[in-house]
Design a protein around this motif. Structure first.
Motif, PDB file in Angstrom:
ATOM      1  N   HIS A  74       0.860  -1.185   0.000  1.00 56.59           N
ATOM      2  CA  HIS A  74       0.000   0.000   0.000  1.00 56.59           C
ATOM      3  C   HIS A  74       0.899   1.240   0.000  1.00 56.59           C
TER       4      HIS A  74
ATOM      5  N   SER B 221       0.763   3.612   2.147  1.00 52.17           N
ATOM      6  CA  SER B 221       0.884   4.177   3.502  1.00 52.17           C
ATOM      7  C   SER B 221       2.320   4.268   4.034  1.00 52.17           C
TER       8      SER B 221
ATOM      9  N   ARG C 136       0.227  -6.693  -4.630  1.00 50.66           N
ATOM     10  CA  ARG C 136      -0.324  -7.697  -3.711  1.00 50.66           C
ATOM     11  C   ARG C 136      -0.280  -9.063  -4.364  1.00 50.66           C
TER      12      ARG C 136
ATOM     13  N   GLN D 195      -2.445   3.384  -5.929  1.00 54.22           N
ATOM     14  CA  GLN D 195      -3.147   4.022  -4.819  1.00 54.22           C
ATOM     15  C   GLN D 195      -2.738   5.488  -4.798  1.00 54.22           C
TER      16      GLN D 195
HETATM   17  N1  PHE Z   1      -3.501   1.740   3.247  1.00 50.34           N
HETATM   18  C1  PHE Z   1      -4.913   1.428   3.282  1.00 50.34           C
HETATM   19  C2  PHE Z   1      -5.206   0.302   2.274  1.00 50.34           C
HETATM   20  O1  PHE Z   1      -4.351  -0.062   1.518  1.00 50.34           O
HETATM   21  C3  PHE Z   1      -5.760   2.617   2.933  1.00 50.34           C
HETATM   22  C4  PHE Z   1      -5.658   3.731   3.931  1.00 50.34           C
HETATM   23  C5  PHE Z   1      -4.733   4.750   3.754  1.00 50.34           C
HETATM   24  C6  PHE Z   1      -6.475   3.776   5.045  1.00 50.34           C
HETATM   25  C7  PHE Z   1      -4.650   5.793   4.675  1.00 50.34           C
HETATM   26  C8  PHE Z   1      -6.399   4.794   5.963  1.00 50.34           C
HETATM   27  C9  PHE Z   1      -5.492   5.807   5.767  1.00 50.34           C
HETATM   28  O2  PHE Z   1      -6.260  -0.252   2.247  1.00 50.34           O
END
Ligand code: PHE
Length: 344
Positions: free
Chosen positions: A171, A173, A201, A215
């Protein structure tokens, strides 16, 4: 001899006046002026003449040569001009013909969506921060508050590499950590970034899931950031994407790196909330995960959570593009089939 010269001159000029194409021009030239041409031979014959005649003959021979060379050039220009006029007349060159079409390329639908997002978030003061696709386990999970054996790690099916702890990010993040550490100036500066990019993934590829997709993460850190900011900001984004009347709703959810966490839905823009196939008859379409940045994550980014707070969100541009255009199979995105790509 002099007389012969005059005969050749007359003959040559006479012949030239009926020369009408490049071939006969060439033939004329070699007959009279070429290496073995009549005029050339006359000039050459000067050597065999009695001395007293040489000067007068040589002079005249030269004059003839110059006169014929000039006449030839003039005729050559005339032939070329007539030919062009004739070509234009007969339409051999039709300047009104349309040109051959050149195929214009286009932007990939994901690129179009991403660029639209950059525009919108840019208008709201979010700068693009590009974070790495190859991550370490720590940044992808641990620093985001996934404990070592927490079941949440199983939510992510991860591509591992042959190097221990080096993985493909699951992700965007982990980019939050990099952005806070690199832009936060030791937890002293507010930041407002979006982190777009590919994530990976390790999953079965189906119509609903691919092993790679984009994303767009968002992160705002400041001294007085509240959940109201998060909700207002996301709602403003939704209005830009889905129109002035777009409504959003927030559903409680869970992510290790946000607290509280919420999923964001937009009222179905296809059926206006009445219920249809795309929204699975719920009237709502999910567009993002979001929440307030977890204090532990703020700390890992270098901020004191007693003073600083933030919100984060993550959206999936392919999913949003699919909903927008009624695309029913995510595999089209990386299939490189022009029949698909050319529709955008
Ligand atoms: N990283 C999460 C996902 O891949 C999405 C997310 C990002 C949720 C930032 C909250 C805050 O599903």
């Amino acid at each position: 001899m002099l007389e012969q010269l005059e005969v050749i001159l007359r003959e040559a000029l006479d012949a030239l006046s009926s020369v009408n194409n490049p071939d006969s021009l060439r033939a004329w030239d070699s007959k009279f002026l070429g290496k073995k041409g009549l005029v050339t031979e006359m000039v050459r014959s000067v050597g065999q003449m009695p001395k007293e005649e040489r000067a007068a003959f040589g002079k005249r021979a030269n004059e003839v040569k110059v006169a014929l060379t000039d006449a030839f050039a003039e005729r050559e220009a005339l032939v070329a001009a007539r030919r062009l006029a004739q070509d234009l007349e007969e339409g051999e060159i039709d300047v009104t013909l349309p040109g051959r079409p050149t195929e214009a390329g286009g932007l990939h639908p994901s690129t179009q969506t991403l660029r639209q997002f950059y525009d919108i978030w840019g208008d709201m003061g979010f700068q693009v921060y590009r974070s790495r696709e190859v991550e370490d386990d720590d940044t992808n999970f641990t620093l985001l508050n996934f404990p070592p054996h927490h079941p949440a790690r199983d939510m992510q099916d991860t591509f591992y590499t042959t190097t221990p702890n080096v993985i493909l990010r699951t992700h965007t993040s982990p980019g939050q950590i990099h952005a806070m550490r690199n832009l936060g100036n030791g937890g002293t500066q507010p930041i407002r970034v979006i982190l777009p990019g590919m994530v990976y993934r390790f999953e079965q590829i189906t119509a609903r899931s691919e092993v790679q997709f984009h994303q767009v993460e968002g992160l705002a850190v400041g001294r007085n950031i509240t959940m109201t900011d998060l909700k207002g900001t996301i709602a403003a984004f939704a209005r830009r994407v889905y129109g002035e009347n777009a409504r959003v709703r927030f559903r409680a959810s869970y992510f290790p790196f946000t607290e509280p966490s919420m999923e964001v839905d937009v009222e179905c823009f296809l059926c206006g909330g009445k219920g249809c196939r795309v929204c699975k008859y719920s009237g709502w379409i999910e567009i993002a995960g979001s929440g307030m940045v977890h204090p532990t994550v703020l700390q890992n980014g270098g901020y004191d959570p007693a003073e600083w707070s933030g919100f984060a969100f993550g959206m999936g541009p392919e999913r949003m593009t699919m909903n927008k255009h009624g695309i029913n199979d995510i595999r089209y995105f990386w299939g490189n089939d022009l029949r698909f790509l050319e529709q955008f």
